[in-house]
Write a protein that holds these residues in place. Structure first.
Motif, short mmCIF file in Angstrom:
data_model
loop_
_atom_site.label_atom_id
_atom_site.label_comp_id
_atom_site.label_asym_id
_atom_site.label_seq_id
_atom_site.Cartn_x
_atom_site.Cartn_y
_atom_site.Cartn_z
N GLY A 1 0.78 -1.23 0.00
CA GLY A 1 0.00 0.00 0.00
C GLY A 1 0.81 1.28 0.00
N VAL A 2 2.13 1.16 -0.07
CA VAL A 2 2.99 2.34 -0.14
C VAL A 2 3.99 2.15 -1.28
N VAL A 3 3.99 3.10 -2.20
CA VAL A 3 4.92 3.06 -3.33
C VAL A 3 5.92 4.19 -3.14
N THR A 4 7.19 3.84 -3.23
CA THR A 4 8.25 4.85 -3.18
C THR A 4 8.70 5.09 -4.60
N GLY A 5 8.77 6.36 -4.96
CA GLY A 5 9.16 6.68 -6.33
C GLY A 5 10.05 7.90 -6.40
N LYS A 6 10.51 8.16 -7.61
CA LYS A 6 11.35 9.33 -7.88
C LYS A 6 10.57 10.22 -8.83
N SER A 7 10.43 11.49 -8.47
CA SER A 7 9.70 12.44 -9.31
C SER A 7 10.57 12.89 -10.47
N THR A 8 9.98 13.60 -11.41
CA THR A 8 10.71 14.04 -12.60
C THR A 8 11.82 15.03 -12.26
N ASP A 9 11.78 15.64 -11.07
CA ASP A 9 12.87 16.52 -10.65
C ASP A 9 13.85 15.81 -9.70
N GLU A 10 13.81 14.47 -9.73
CA GLU A 10 14.77 13.62 -9.02
C GLU A 10 14.58 13.56 -7.50
N ASN A 11 13.45 13.99 -6.97
CA ASN A 11 13.18 13.89 -5.54
C ASN A 11 12.40 12.61 -5.24
N GLN A 12 12.60 12.06 -4.05
CA GLN A 12 11.85 10.88 -3.63
C GLN A 12 10.48 11.31 -3.15
N ILE A 13 9.47 10.52 -3.52
CA ILE A 13 8.10 10.81 -3.14
C ILE A 13 7.41 9.50 -2.74
N ILE A 14 6.52 9.58 -1.76
CA ILE A 14 5.78 8.42 -1.27
C ILE A 14 4.35 8.53 -1.79
N ILE A 15 3.87 7.44 -2.37
CA ILE A 15 2.49 7.37 -2.85
C ILE A 15 1.76 6.35 -2.00
N LYS A 16 0.69 6.78 -1.36
CA LYS A 16 -0.09 5.90 -0.49
C LYS A 16 -1.29 5.38 -1.27
N GLY A 17 -1.50 4.07 -1.21
CA GLY A 17 -2.60 3.45 -1.93
C GLY A 17 -2.12 2.25 -2.71
N SER A 18 -3.05 1.42 -3.13
CA SER A 18 -2.71 0.22 -3.88
C SER A 18 -3.45 0.21 -5.21
N PRO A 19 -2.70 0.20 -6.30
CA PRO A 19 -3.37 0.09 -7.60
C PRO A 19 -3.93 -1.31 -7.76
N SER A 20 -4.89 -1.47 -8.64
CA SER A 20 -5.52 -2.78 -8.85
C SER A 20 -4.81 -3.59 -9.94
N PHE A 21 -3.61 -3.17 -10.32
CA PHE A 21 -2.85 -3.84 -11.37
C PHE A 21 -1.36 -3.71 -11.06
N PRO A 22 -0.53 -4.55 -11.67
CA PRO A 22 0.93 -4.43 -11.47
C PRO A 22 1.44 -3.11 -12.06
N LEU A 23 2.34 -2.48 -11.35
CA LEU A 23 2.87 -1.20 -11.79
C LEU A 23 4.02 -1.38 -12.78
N SER A 24 4.08 -0.49 -13.75
CA SER A 24 5.22 -0.46 -14.67
C SER A 24 6.31 0.42 -14.04
N SER A 25 7.36 0.68 -14.75
CA SER A 25 8.47 1.48 -14.22
C SER A 25 8.08 2.94 -13.99
N PHE A 26 7.19 3.47 -14.83
CA PHE A 26 6.74 4.86 -14.70
C PHE A 26 5.23 4.89 -14.61
N VAL A 27 4.71 5.63 -13.64
CA VAL A 27 3.26 5.75 -13.47
C VAL A 27 2.87 7.20 -13.24
N GLU A 28 1.65 7.50 -13.66
CA GLU A 28 1.05 8.78 -13.33
C GLU A 28 0.11 8.53 -12.17
N VAL A 29 0.13 9.42 -11.20
CA VAL A 29 -0.74 9.31 -10.03
C VAL A 29 -1.54 10.60 -9.90
#
Length: 94
Positions: A25-53
């Motif tokens: 339920g927690v996705v850790t990602g890197k934003s387009t400006d190279e900062n780390q960001i936490i996304i809370k929630g669970s998608p109903s499908f497997p995630l690819s390398s890049f996602v829009e939230v």
């Protein structure tokens, strides 16, 4: 992204991230400006390398996701922005 996200806490935001890891339920990602960001929630499908939230900014470092969109294994922000707006012509360097 963190400077901008801080201005929108409690409001709906949209971000494209590179998925670094996903844990219960927690996705850790890197934003387009190279900062780390936490996304809370669970998608109903497997995630690819890049996602829009699309979701609500919880803080300057986290978003509570409402909508997830896979963008694939590579991401070109200019092309994706143009596709989003229905512009599919190549960009000329002239």
């Amino acid at each position: 992204m963190q400077e901008l996200l801080r201005l929108y806490v409690g409001r709906k935001v949209r971000a494209v991230i590179q998925v670094l890891r996903s844990d219960g339920g927690v996705v850790t990602g890197k934003s387009t400006d190279e900062n780390q960001i936490i996304i809370k929630g669970s998608p109903s499908f497997p995630l690819s390398s890049f996602v829009e939230v699309i979701g609500i900014a919880d803080s300057d470092k986290s978003i509570r996701a409402e909508i997830w969109t896979n963008f694939g294994t590579t991401f070109d922000p200019i092309v994706k922005s143009l596709d989003f707006w229905g512009v599919r012509q190549p960009i000329s360097s002239k």
